[in-house]
Design a protein around this motif. Structure first.
Motif, PDB file in Angstrom:
ATOM      1  N   LEU A 151       0.976  -1.160  -0.054  1.00  0.00           N
ATOM      2  CA  LEU A 151       0.174   0.065  -0.046  1.00  0.00           C
ATOM      3  C   LEU A 151       1.088   1.349  -0.120  1.00  0.00           C
ATOM      4  N   THR A 152       0.786   1.974  -1.070  1.00  0.00           N
ATOM      5  CA  THR A 152       1.367   3.460  -0.892  1.00  0.00           C
ATOM      6  C   THR A 152       0.361   4.367  -0.100  1.00  0.00           C
ATOM      7  N   ALA A 153       1.067   4.818   0.872  1.00  0.00           N
ATOM      8  CA  ALA A 153       0.396   5.941   1.692  1.00  0.00           C
ATOM      9  C   ALA A 153       0.942   7.263   1.653  1.00  0.00           C
ATOM     10  N   PRO A 154       0.283   8.299   0.718  1.00  0.00           N
ATOM     11  CA  PRO A 154       0.835   9.450   0.651  1.00  0.00           C
ATOM     12  C   PRO A 154       0.609  10.332   2.068  1.00  0.00           C
ATOM     13  N   GLY A 256      -8.370  12.375  -1.430  1.00  0.00           N
ATOM     14  CA  GLY A 256      -9.134  11.135  -1.570  1.00  0.00           C
ATOM     15  C   GLY A 256      -8.283   9.950  -1.521  1.00  0.00           C
ATOM     16  N   ARG A 257      -7.119  10.087  -2.216  1.00  0.00           N
ATOM     17  CA  ARG A 257      -6.082   9.105  -2.239  1.00  0.00           C
ATOM     18  C   ARG A 257      -5.589   8.889  -0.707  1.00  0.00           C
ATOM     19  N   VAL A 258      -5.199   9.756   0.092  1.00  0.00           N
ATOM     20  CA  VAL A 258      -4.834   9.915   1.265  1.00  0.00           C
ATOM     21  C   VAL A 258      -5.717   8.992   2.018  1.00  0.00           C
ATOM     22  N   LEU A 259      -7.240   9.544   2.087  1.00  0.00           N
ATOM     23  CA  LEU A 259      -8.033   8.686   2.880  1.00  0.00           C
ATOM     24  C   LEU A 259      -8.459   7.278   2.348  1.00  0.00           C
ATOM     25  N   THR A 260      -8.190   6.983   1.319  1.00  0.00           N
ATOM     26  CA  THR A 260      -8.383   5.462   0.899  1.00  0.00           C
ATOM     27  C   THR A 260      -7.273   4.831   1.435  1.00  0.00           C
ATOM     28  N   ALA A 261      -5.919   5.230   1.377  1.00  0.00           N
ATOM     29  CA  ALA A 261      -4.739   4.645   1.789  1.00  0.00           C
ATOM     30  C   ALA A 261      -5.064   4.218   3.256  1.00  0.00           C
ATOM     31  N   ALA A 262      -5.542   5.338   3.979  1.00  0.00           N
ATOM     32  CA  ALA A 262      -5.482   5.360   5.489  1.00  0.00           C
ATOM     33  C   ALA A 262      -6.712   4.340   5.995  1.00  0.00           C
ATOM     34  N   ARG A 293      -5.697   3.031 -10.039  1.00  0.00           N
ATOM     35  CA  ARG A 293      -4.406   3.443  -9.626  1.00  0.00           C
ATOM     36  C   ARG A 293      -3.882   2.974  -8.228  1.00  0.00           C
ATOM     37  N   LEU A 294      -4.932   2.570  -7.367  1.00  0.00           N
ATOM     38  CA  LEU A 294      -4.543   2.169  -6.074  1.00  0.00           C
ATOM     39  C   LEU A 294      -4.686   0.563  -6.097  1.00  0.00           C
ATOM     40  N   GLY A 295      -4.781  -0.038  -7.239  1.00  0.00           N
ATOM     41  CA  GLY A 295      -4.745  -1.612  -7.476  1.00  0.00           C
ATOM     42  C   GLY A 295      -6.088  -2.109  -7.199  1.00  0.00           C
TER      43      GLY A 295
END
Length: 308
Positions: A151-154, A256-262, A293-295
């Motif tokens: 998981l890539t966590a920005p 959105g990407r940050v919250l998804t990864a979290a 993009r998040l897999g």
């Protein structure tokens, strides 16, 4: 009728179901879901089915032995916008006209537009929809992702922090944010305090998995990721990106990407899950692109049919 011809089950209409009938319908739904690989009812219908005061029409099909062979649920909350329909036939009683008999009951019971979901996009449902004059109007994809993959966590944007939802304290602010984030969504953006209350009372609700992005200087809610865990006897546990939303004023900042990864990290590290799913409209290209993009990969499709 010759003995070789299938018998059409008897369909009856009711405005309310008894607790025993509700339990039978839920059991039927579980069997059908296990057989088809897609549950026949969405969460909205399941919540209304368990609420005896929810306005609805129930169509019950029974075979000669009185066994429950099929069921259709008509959501009559807002007939002007269209009566919502979900229908299921027991796997042991298929190919004998039960689905068509229930569909006929739906057409007889409802006036005005109809909106019917076919979960799993089965060819038999598509054929029945065409025969009855329904048009394919909307497609909802279920996407899935392994949580064992990296998981890539920005990093969070400057001045933003993430915390857990506080029931009772954050309700109004979250409802307002949800309405802004989903202003164009046909269901999510119309949530009321009662819609939120019912879900906060569900056994699966976990406030620690309901993540809020907050502007540190003002306390204003900027976005959220509400996660959910599905646990059913005999089935593997799976997490869900239940609802993910960002205030329009905070778009294009990567939130959105940050919250998804979290949320994915929470499901993996705190809940011990190894897979996750989500639902997204086929037409929502930005969201689809974000998840891919998040897999996430496409798993199944759910189709909404309309009839005027």
């Amino acid at each position: 009728m010759s003995s070789a011809e299938p018998r059409v089950d008897q369909v009856t209409r009711a405005d309310r179901l008894s607790p025993t009938e509700i339990a039978d319908v839920l059991a039927l739904a579980r069997v059908a879901g296990d057989t088809d690989g897609a549950d026949p009812f969405d969460e909205h219908t399941l919540l209304r089915l368990r609420d005896p005061d929810a306005p609805a029409v129930h169509l019950v099909a029974r075979a000669d032995d009185r066994a429950l062979s099929g069921y259709a649920h008509l959501d009559t909350t807002d007939p002007g916008a269209g009566v919502g329909v979900e229908l299921v036939v027991h796997p042991a009683y298929r190919r004998r006209g039960t689905g068509r008999a229930l569909a006929g009951g739906v057409l007889a019971a409802a006036t005005g537009p109809l909106r019917a979901w076919a979960h799993g996009d089965h060819p038999s449902a598509a054929a029945l929809a065409v025969d009855l004059g329904f048009a394919r109007a909307r497609v909802l994809w279920q996407l899935r992702r392994s949580l064992t993959a990296p998981l890539t966590a920005p990093g969070l944007p400057d001045g933003v922090t993430v915390r857990a939802f506080r029931p009772g304290a954050d309700d109004e602010a979250w409802l307002a944010l949800n309405a802004r984030a989903f202003a164009e969504h046909p269901e999510q953006g119309r949530w009321t305090a009662d819609d939120l209350r019912v879900r906060l009372a569900e056994p699966w609700f976990d406030p620690e998995g309901f993540l809020l992005a907050v502007e540190e200087s003002t306390g204003r809610l900027l976005g959220f990721h509400w996660t959910k865990v599905h646990e059913r006897p005999g089935s593997a546990r799976i997490g869900e990106v239940y609802v993910l939303g960002v205030d329009p004023s905070a778009h294009r900042g990567g939130l959105g990407r940050v919250l998804t990864a979290a949320g994915l990290e929470y499901l993996r590290d705190r809940r011990g899950l190894d897979r996750v799913m989500l639902y997204v409209d086929e037409s929502n290209s930005p969201a689809v692109a974000l998840y891919e993009r998040l897999g996430f990969l496409r798993w199944s499709a759910h189709v909404n049919y309309h009839r005027g």
